[in-house]
Design a protein around this motif. Structure first.
Motif, short mmCIF file in Angstrom:
data_model
loop_
_atom_site.label_atom_id
_atom_site.label_comp_id
_atom_site.label_asym_id
_atom_site.label_seq_id
_atom_site.Cartn_x
_atom_site.Cartn_y
_atom_site.Cartn_z
N LEU A 93 -50.98 111.00 15.02
CA LEU A 93 -50.35 110.60 16.27
C LEU A 93 -49.98 109.13 16.21
O LEU A 93 -50.70 108.32 15.62
CB LEU A 93 -51.29 110.82 17.46
CG LEU A 93 -51.68 112.26 17.81
CD1 LEU A 93 -52.74 112.25 18.91
CD2 LEU A 93 -50.46 113.06 18.26
N LEU A 94 -48.87 108.79 16.82
CA LEU A 94 -48.45 107.41 16.97
C LEU A 94 -48.24 107.15 18.45
O LEU A 94 -47.67 108.00 19.16
CB LEU A 94 -47.14 107.16 16.22
CG LEU A 94 -46.58 105.73 16.30
CD1 LEU A 94 -47.33 104.82 15.32
CD2 LEU A 94 -45.08 105.72 15.99
N ALA A 95 -48.71 106.01 18.93
CA ALA A 95 -48.43 105.60 20.31
C ALA A 95 -47.51 104.39 20.27
O ALA A 95 -47.65 103.51 19.41
CB ALA A 95 -49.72 105.26 21.05
N SER A 96 -46.56 104.35 21.18
CA SER A 96 -45.63 103.23 21.27
C SER A 96 -45.61 102.70 22.69
O SER A 96 -45.69 103.47 23.65
CB SER A 96 -44.23 103.66 20.83
OG SER A 96 -43.78 104.79 21.58
N ALA A 97 -45.49 101.38 22.83
CA ALA A 97 -45.49 100.71 24.13
C ALA A 97 -44.17 99.97 24.30
O ALA A 97 -43.75 99.25 23.38
CB ALA A 97 -46.66 99.74 24.24
N SER A 98 -43.54 100.10 25.46
CA SER A 98 -42.16 99.62 25.58
C SER A 98 -41.88 98.89 26.90
O SER A 98 -42.57 99.07 27.90
CB SER A 98 -41.21 100.82 25.47
OG SER A 98 -39.88 100.47 25.75
N ASP A 99 -40.81 98.10 26.85
CA ASP A 99 -40.29 97.44 28.05
C ASP A 99 -39.65 98.41 29.02
O ASP A 99 -39.24 98.02 30.12
CB ASP A 99 -39.24 96.38 27.67
CG ASP A 99 -39.87 95.09 27.16
OD1 ASP A 99 -41.11 94.97 27.19
OD2 ASP A 99 -39.10 94.20 26.73
N ASP A 100 -39.50 99.69 28.64
CA ASP A 100 -38.95 100.67 29.57
C ASP A 100 -40.01 101.25 30.51
O ASP A 100 -39.80 102.26 31.17
CB ASP A 100 -38.23 101.80 28.82
CG ASP A 100 -39.15 102.65 27.93
OD1 ASP A 100 -40.39 102.52 28.05
OD2 ASP A 100 -38.63 103.43 27.13
N ASN A 101 -41.18 100.55 30.57
CA ASN A 101 -42.28 100.91 31.48
C ASN A 101 -43.02 102.18 31.06
O ASN A 101 -43.69 102.80 31.89
CB ASN A 101 -41.80 101.06 32.93
CG ASN A 101 -41.29 99.77 33.52
OD1 ASN A 101 -41.25 98.74 32.86
ND2 ASN A 101 -40.90 99.81 34.78
N THR A 102 -42.91 102.54 29.79
CA THR A 102 -43.63 103.72 29.32
C THR A 102 -44.36 103.44 28.02
O THR A 102 -44.01 102.53 27.26
CB THR A 102 -42.69 104.93 29.07
OG1 THR A 102 -41.89 104.67 27.91
CG2 THR A 102 -41.81 105.21 30.27
N ALA A 103 -45.37 104.25 27.79
CA ALA A 103 -45.95 104.41 26.45
C ALA A 103 -45.69 105.86 26.06
O ALA A 103 -45.76 106.76 26.91
CB ALA A 103 -47.44 104.11 26.46
N CYS A 104 -45.37 106.09 24.81
CA CYS A 104 -45.08 107.44 24.33
C CYS A 104 -46.04 107.82 23.22
O CYS A 104 -46.48 106.98 22.44
CB CYS A 104 -43.64 107.54 23.83
SG CYS A 104 -42.40 107.45 25.13
N ILE A 105 -46.34 109.11 23.16
CA ILE A 105 -47.15 109.67 22.09
C ILE A 105 -46.23 110.49 21.19
O ILE A 105 -45.43 111.30 21.67
CB ILE A 105 -48.27 110.58 22.65
CG1 ILE A 105 -49.07 109.84 23.72
CG2 ILE A 105 -49.18 111.05 21.52
CD1 ILE A 105 -49.73 108.57 23.25
#
Length: 339
Positions: free
Chosen positions: A252-264
């Motif tokens: 799994l990879l988690a990403s954190a963004s300026d679009d106000n979300t984190a994605c898995i």
């Protein structure tokens, strides 16, 4: 290459955080999980590190502060392999060591001439690499704080640094020359450049060393470190991706963004696991627990959030993605928190 589709087993209901950590007075810029899985440490531009009980979301003890430099914002933190020391990068250009047991500064290293944006331990815990907006990366001897290697990266600013799992290479990412660069960790010789269209803001290396993952504006890219060829591009975020982090089993990879979300992301298929984790502001960082079941994110709304990744993955019918070769269990540790 992956498409923008998501797993067929996706759930569309919005996911809410299982715990919210409130106390910082400025953006939460970094987070690490402590051994045992019940506590985390966060850092912030408010100049503090804070210790939290992950099960109830409460702060433990007083803020951790450098009494001599209380106003220096903290950009990033990393936990030593033995779990006893945290290294931090400050916006006044200093790299600091913090004792986890006491919450006190036990080392302060100078050399950078601008903000320290990224710090990383090597696997042996005897070296630290740091990156700065002064355009350099430095390797420090952990016991003495002596700079033993300095990279003039030609990035205008270095935003991310990371050691390869075998300690032989260091990767940097930054601005001006918008690319990730791979360096020999002993000699400082440039080995490879991986061109990007925009600033490279975060890096992640799989534990077997076979893949390097990069984040910037646009797709997250996965490279084969044997050939440095592009394996996949993960598309979905609408703005800058500030941070990426791998689960302990690398599936799994988690990403954190300026679009106000984190994605898995499911790295078996290179597709997102829906829904994204909604926040009320830019998301600056993310960190998986040792068992991969909990993700903690830091946000510009001054809060840190804990998310039940196991529940999300199970809802999608993908709970095997959290399986590991070794099962660590204890009657005193909950299935979500702890190991």
């Amino acid at each position: 290459m992956s498409s923008q589709a998501s797993e067929k087993q996706e759930t569309t209901a919005e996911v809410t955080a299982i715990k919210t950590m409130r106390g910082h007075t400025n953006e939460v810029r970094g987070v690490v999980h402590l051994p045992g899985g019940r506590q985390i440490i966060t850092c912030s531009w408010d100049g503090s590190l804070r210790l939290w009980d992950l099960e109830n979301g409460a702060q433990i003890g007083e803020d951790w502060r450098d009494k001599e430099e209380e106003k220096a914002g903290v950009n990033n933190i990393a936990l030593s392999p033995n779990g006893k020391t945290v290294v931090s990068g400050s916006d006044n250009g200093k790299v600091k060591l913090w004792d986890v047991e006491t919450g006190k500064v036990v080392g302060k290293w100078t050399g950078h001439t601008d903000s320290v944006t990224s710090v990383c331990w090597n696997a042996d815990g005897d070296r630290v690499v740091s990156g700065s907006t002064d355009g350099t990366a430095r390797v420090w001897k952990a016991k003495t704080g002596k700079t033993i290697l300095k990279f003039k990266t030609k990035h205008e600013s270095v935003y991310t640094v990371i050691y390869s799992p075998d300690n032989t290479q260091i990767a940097t990412g930054g601005s001006y020359e918008s690319m990730a660069k791979i360096w020999d960790a002993k000699t400082g010789k440039l080995i490879k450049t991986l061109k990007h269209d925009t600033i490279v803001s975060s890096l992640a290396w799989t534990s077997d060393g076979k893949k390097l993952i990069t984040a910037s504006y646009g797709p997250i890219r996965i490279f084969d470190t044997a050939t440095w060829g592009l394996i996949a591009a993960l598309e979905g975020h609408k703005l800058w991706v500030n941070a990426i982090t791998l689960s302990p089993n690398n599936r799994l990879l988690a990403s954190a963004s300026d679009d106000n979300t984190a994605c898995i992301w499911n790295l078996d298929s290179n597709l997102p696991v829906r829904p994204p984790l909604q926040h009320k502001g830019w998301v600056y960082n993310a960190a998986f627990s040792a068992n991969g079941r909990v993700l903690v994110t830091g946000c510009d709304d001054t809060k840190a959030y804990a998310w039940d990744i196991y529940a999300i993955i199970k809802q999608a019918g993908l709970e095997d993605l959290l399986s590991t070769d070794t099962n660590i269990a204890s009657a005193n540790i909950s299935p979500t928190f702890g190991y």
